[in-house]
Structures are given as C-alpha cells and as structure tokens.
Scaffold this active site. Sequence first.
Site, mmCIF file in Angstrom:
data_model
loop_
_atom_site.group_PDB
_atom_site.id
_atom_site.type_symbol
_atom_site.label_atom_id
_atom_site.label_comp_id
_atom_site.label_asym_id
_atom_site.label_seq_id
_atom_site.Cartn_x
_atom_site.Cartn_y
_atom_site.Cartn_z
ATOM 1 N N HIS A 265 -7.471 22.529 -64.995
ATOM 2 C CA HIS A 265 -7.026 22.255 -66.374
ATOM 3 C C HIS A 265 -5.606 22.789 -66.518
ATOM 4 O O HIS A 265 -4.686 22.244 -65.934
ATOM 5 C CB HIS A 265 -8.042 22.905 -67.323
ATOM 6 C CG HIS A 265 -7.925 22.535 -68.767
ATOM 7 N ND1 HIS A 265 -7.094 21.558 -69.233
ATOM 8 C CD2 HIS A 265 -8.558 23.035 -69.881
ATOM 9 C CE1 HIS A 265 -7.203 21.461 -70.548
ATOM 10 N NE2 HIS A 265 -8.080 22.352 -70.966
ATOM 11 N N HIS A 304 -6.151 12.403 -63.124
ATOM 12 C CA HIS A 304 -6.523 12.868 -64.456
ATOM 13 C C HIS A 304 -7.879 12.281 -64.809
ATOM 14 O O HIS A 304 -8.165 11.140 -64.452
ATOM 15 C CB HIS A 304 -5.482 12.428 -65.500
ATOM 16 C CG HIS A 304 -5.554 13.220 -66.756
ATOM 17 N ND1 HIS A 304 -6.422 12.903 -67.773
ATOM 18 C CD2 HIS A 304 -4.888 14.334 -67.142
ATOM 19 C CE1 HIS A 304 -6.273 13.793 -68.742
ATOM 20 N NE2 HIS A 304 -5.359 14.669 -68.388
ATOM 21 N N ASP A 362 1.663 17.808 -65.513
ATOM 22 C CA ASP A 362 1.847 19.131 -64.925
ATOM 23 C C ASP A 362 2.651 19.103 -63.637
ATOM 24 O O ASP A 362 3.223 20.117 -63.240
ATOM 25 C CB ASP A 362 0.491 19.795 -64.700
ATOM 26 C CG ASP A 362 -0.132 20.154 -66.023
ATOM 27 O OD1 ASP A 362 0.621 20.555 -66.917
ATOM 28 O OD2 ASP A 362 -1.351 20.001 -66.177
HETATM 29 N N1 CMC Z 1 -5.824 14.720 -54.841
HETATM 30 C C1 CMC Z 1 -6.571 13.993 -53.975
HETATM 31 N N2 CMC Z 1 -7.630 13.260 -54.318
HETATM 32 C C2 CMC Z 1 -7.970 13.259 -55.610
HETATM 33 C C3 CMC Z 1 -7.243 13.979 -56.576
HETATM 34 C C4 CMC Z 1 -6.137 14.726 -56.151
HETATM 35 N N3 CMC Z 1 -5.393 15.424 -57.014
HETATM 36 N N4 CMC Z 1 -7.814 13.802 -57.795
HETATM 37 C C5 CMC Z 1 -8.873 12.991 -57.594
HETATM 38 N N5 CMC Z 1 -8.950 12.655 -56.281
HETATM 39 C C6 CMC Z 1 -9.914 11.729 -55.665
HETATM 40 C C7 CMC Z 1 -11.302 12.320 -55.587
HETATM 41 O O1 CMC Z 1 -11.504 12.983 -54.367
HETATM 42 C C8 CMC Z 1 -12.157 11.085 -55.728
HETATM 43 O O2 CMC Z 1 -12.168 10.402 -54.492
HETATM 44 P P1 CMC Z 1 -13.493 9.554 -54.026
HETATM 45 O O3 CMC Z 1 -13.696 8.518 -55.093
HETATM 46 O O4 CMC Z 1 -13.123 9.003 -52.713
HETATM 47 O O5 CMC Z 1 -14.610 10.560 -53.987
HETATM 48 C C9 CMC Z 1 -11.385 10.210 -56.725
HETATM 49 O O6 CMC Z 1 -10.024 10.594 -56.556
HETATM 50 C C10 CMC Z 1 -11.810 10.407 -58.170
HETATM 51 O O7 CMC Z 1 -11.660 11.783 -58.485
HETATM 52 P P2 CMC Z 1 -12.595 12.626 -59.448
HETATM 53 O O8 CMC Z 1 -12.626 14.051 -58.984
HETATM 54 O O9 CMC Z 1 -13.889 11.923 -59.637
HETATM 55 O O10 CMC Z 1 -11.804 12.578 -60.789
HETATM 56 P P3 CMC Z 1 -12.059 13.563 -61.996
HETATM 57 O O11 CMC Z 1 -11.793 12.780 -63.203
HETATM 58 O O12 CMC Z 1 -13.362 14.235 -61.921
HETATM 59 O O13 CMC Z 1 -10.945 14.698 -61.764
HETATM 60 C C11 CMC Z 1 -8.998 16.020 -61.986
HETATM 61 C C12 CMC Z 1 -9.783 14.813 -62.515
HETATM 62 C C13 CMC Z 1 -7.763 16.228 -62.877
HETATM 63 C C14 CMC Z 1 -9.862 17.291 -62.067
HETATM 64 C C15 CMC Z 1 -8.556 15.735 -60.530
HETATM 65 O O14 CMC Z 1 -7.776 14.565 -60.449
HETATM 66 C C16 CMC Z 1 -7.827 16.911 -59.888
HETATM 67 O O15 CMC Z 1 -8.451 17.849 -59.395
HETATM 68 N N6 CMC Z 1 -6.431 16.878 -59.894
HETATM 69 C C17 CMC Z 1 -5.662 17.960 -59.383
HETATM 70 C C18 CMC Z 1 -5.564 19.050 -60.432
HETATM 71 C C19 CMC Z 1 -4.651 18.669 -61.567
HETATM 72 O O16 CMC Z 1 -3.524 18.225 -61.358
HETATM 73 N N7 CMC Z 1 -5.134 18.897 -62.806
HETATM 74 C C20 CMC Z 1 -4.351 18.679 -63.998
HETATM 75 C C21 CMC Z 1 -4.940 17.684 -64.890
HETATM 76 S S1 CMC Z 1 -3.790 17.240 -66.181
HETATM 77 C C22 CMC Z 1 -3.754 18.619 -67.189
HETATM 78 C C23 CMC Z 1 -4.749 18.634 -68.264
HETATM 79 O O17 CMC Z 1 -4.842 17.661 -69.034
HETATM 80 O O18 CMC Z 1 -5.444 19.655 -68.371
#
Ligand code: CMC
Length: 427
Positions: A265, A304, A362
Amino acid sequence: MSKTIKLNIEGKDELELPVLEGTLGNDVVDIRTFTKGSGMFTFDPGFVSTASCESKITFIDGEKGQLYYRGYPIEQLAENSDYLEVCYLLIYGELPTKEEKAKFEKTVSRHTMVHEQLTWFFRGFRRDAHPMAMMVGVVGALAAFYQDSLDISNPEHRKVAIYRLISKIPTIAAMCYRYSNGLPFNFPRNDLSYTANFMHMMFATPCEDYEPNPVLVKALDRIFILHADHEQNASTSTVRLAGSSGANPFACIAAGIASLWGPAHGGANEAVLKMLAEIGDVSNVASFMEGVKERKYRLMGFGHRVYRNMDPRASIMRETCYEVLKELGLEDDPRFKLAMELEKIALNDPYFVERKLYPNVDFYSGIVLSALDIPVSMFTVIFALARTVGWISHWHEMISDPNQKIGRPRQLYTGPTRRDFVDVNKR
Ligand code: CMC
C-alpha cells in the site's frame, strides 16, 4: 422499474435481491437480506467484489483510468487547484468560494502548532526509530492532548478535530524527520502556503534563511493532491472500520497510518527506491527482470488492484518527475536513469503488457521525493500526511450517516470442530 437479481438456493427457494445503482460505476447487489433469506454468508476475502459502504467522495474507474474527487477529474485538480483547496472539496463536497478558501486557509494555518508537551513525547523514541513508527504513535497520542474535540456525536468537536488533524499532520511529519536526524524542530511559518510551510519545517535550519523553491513546492503540492484520497483502499477502510465502533478521530487516523505502512500500500514508493538501490546499475536490469518473471519478487511501483490501465495519477506524476529532475539538473543522475530504463522495458515487455501492469503513482512519486532530498524512510509519512484529509473525509461521511453500523464481517470457519480439553500432563 428498479432492478433485482434472483438467486436459486439449492434448486428450491428463490431469493430476490435489489440492485442499487450509483451515479457512476458498477451497480451493486444489496445482500443485506441474504443471510436471513438463505442462512448463508457471502465469501469475499480482500473485498474483491464487495462494496463496503455508500460514498459520495471519490470515484475510480480502473479500466478507463479515471479518478474523480467529488466529480472533478484529478487531472483538472492537479493542473488548476492546490492541496488545501482539494482538502476543502473533499471535506465539504464543493469547491470553496474565494472567501471560503481564504477563511479555510487562515483556520488551517492557525492550528499548525502542536501542544508543547508533544515535543517531549518525541524524546521517548530512539533516534533510529522509523519515522512511520513515530508517526503512528504520535498521531494516536493526539487524543491525549486535544481532549476537547473527542465527542464524535458533537458536530463542533468533529469540525475542530478535522482542522486539527489537517493542520498538525505536516508539523508532526516534519518533527519525525527532524528527530530522526538529530535536528532541532522548526516552528511552522503561517505566512507560507501549506506545502511551502511543510518544506520549511523539514529543511530550514536556525543558522540561515530558507526560501522554498517554487518549482519543488508545486511538485510536492501535486504529490499531496494526487494522494489525497482513493476511495475504499486498505487504509481508508481501516479508518472506517475503526471509526464504526465510535473511536475518536485521532485514534482512527492512527489506525489508517498503520495500515498504510505496508509495502503493498503506502510503503510502495519506499520499496521502489530500495529496489533501485538493489538493482544498482542499468546493466543489471535484464537479470532483475528475469527474476520478476520467474516470480521471485515483484517489480515495485507497478500494478494496481483497481487500475488495469495507466493510473491517471501516474501520468501526472511522470510529468512532474521530469519537471523536478530538470529544475534540479538531475536528468543524468544514474539512479533516475535506471528508473527510466525500468519503465521503458516494463512498458514493452509482454509479461507486463499481458497482465496490464503499468507504473503506478508511487513509481514516480518515489523518484520525485528522492530528488527533493526527502529520505526514503519518510516517503510513507508524506503519503500519510496527504491521505489524512481523505481518511477524515470518509470518517466524517460515515459518522454523519444515520444508517451507520459497527463494521462486523462474518467468516467461513474451517478450524477444528468441537473437541474436549485435555489436561497438560496427558497431551
Ligand atoms: N510485479 C510483477 N508481477 C506482478 C506485479 C508486480 N508489481 N503486480 C502484479 N503482478 C502479477 C501477479 O503475479 C499476477 O500474475 P499471474 O496472473 O500470472 O498470477 C498478476 O500480475 C495479477 O496480480 P495480482 O497480485 O492478482 O494483483 P492484485 O490486484 O492483487 O495486486 C498490487 C495489486 C498493487 C498489490 C500488486 O500489483 C503489487 O504488489 N504491486 C507492487 C507494489 C506496489 O507498487 N504497490 C502500490 C500500489 S499503488 C499505491 C496505493 O494505491 O496504495
């Protein structure tokens, strides 16, 4: 005619549920009578399909990449407004008139000082404490200092608590920075704008004059605007849940700060800079990317939960990022070149393209904050400062709602069934 959906329960009973329509965005199925009618709960870990409340504050369309505060597109606010005006908009629902704006600015600037005793509270922390650890503690402690604004049923108390939080958060954030660097605290300067005053409290020294650079003030003000609210994210939902029990606003904001601290987050921009330090050099980008694709780690600052297209805040921040780097003559700085290389590769790599993973706000805000000489450990503190207005606006909206109930999710229990206690000597 209003819409409904019909559920067939085990082929026998039919349950009709109303569908509620918002002014924008997805309709929602009203499941309030579902448990009574079916004897079941719904299951939705992470609230992927669940609207936890009704709100009039912020709208996001993740597919189209739209973000509106009270109906105004974020691009227009970032271009034409300033952070305090956005605060007014989020709290009251309308942009202020000229007179209302001037009055609001004056009131906020009159509440910027903190109780002198609070400065002693800081001295109890270790100097190497993470600024977020101090922030969460000090904001929670505000309830001990401002006891005349804790009655949440009293609109005047609520109003004063809101002013106090917005006014004092920059002072506390700067104090966290100054304390961890062994620097004396700076008193606020009420003749400066909200954001210029924050830069003064962060960077001025008693030994020489400090005049905040207007280009950098504008960039930081934009960071504040872009982070001011983001509807029902983890920290805002935490504030609402904490507040639903009747907890005081200072405690609720401390709960929001705790939730924001996590790397998925608010900790993401801090994680971006740590990642850049780990990669070290442009020559290591290709091997780092291999590790991302092998799912050893994530590319921080990408992806995201809601935006499946470019985050509109990221496009604005990208522009600001270039403005700041130019102003400071940092275009050739190796760390920023490395970030731009990562951005270029990820935007074209099928792994990211297929999963619709774009840089988020971010990714760029981390680079801007770092260029402003704000240490990485302060990044989430800055996010918390900016988001305080969003949290308090949601808290206020919730408390003012006559249908508000204590938040109490249900669960799917998968633990042991009933069993009898066994004496410790017989286990
Ligand atoms: N790097 C590599 N792969 C990723 C990433 C990433 N940053 N984010 C998602 N994926 C992949 C994930 O492994 C999955 O792959 P597969 O379908 O093959 O299993 C696919 O993309 C979908 O990801 P998800 O985890 O289901 O997506 P989510 O909505 O649960 O997660 C997130 C969202 C923000 C937690 C995630 O994208 C992440 O961990 N990003 C890095 C941390 C980050 O930058 N966070 C800031 C968010 S913006 C600030 C805010 O609003 O708070």
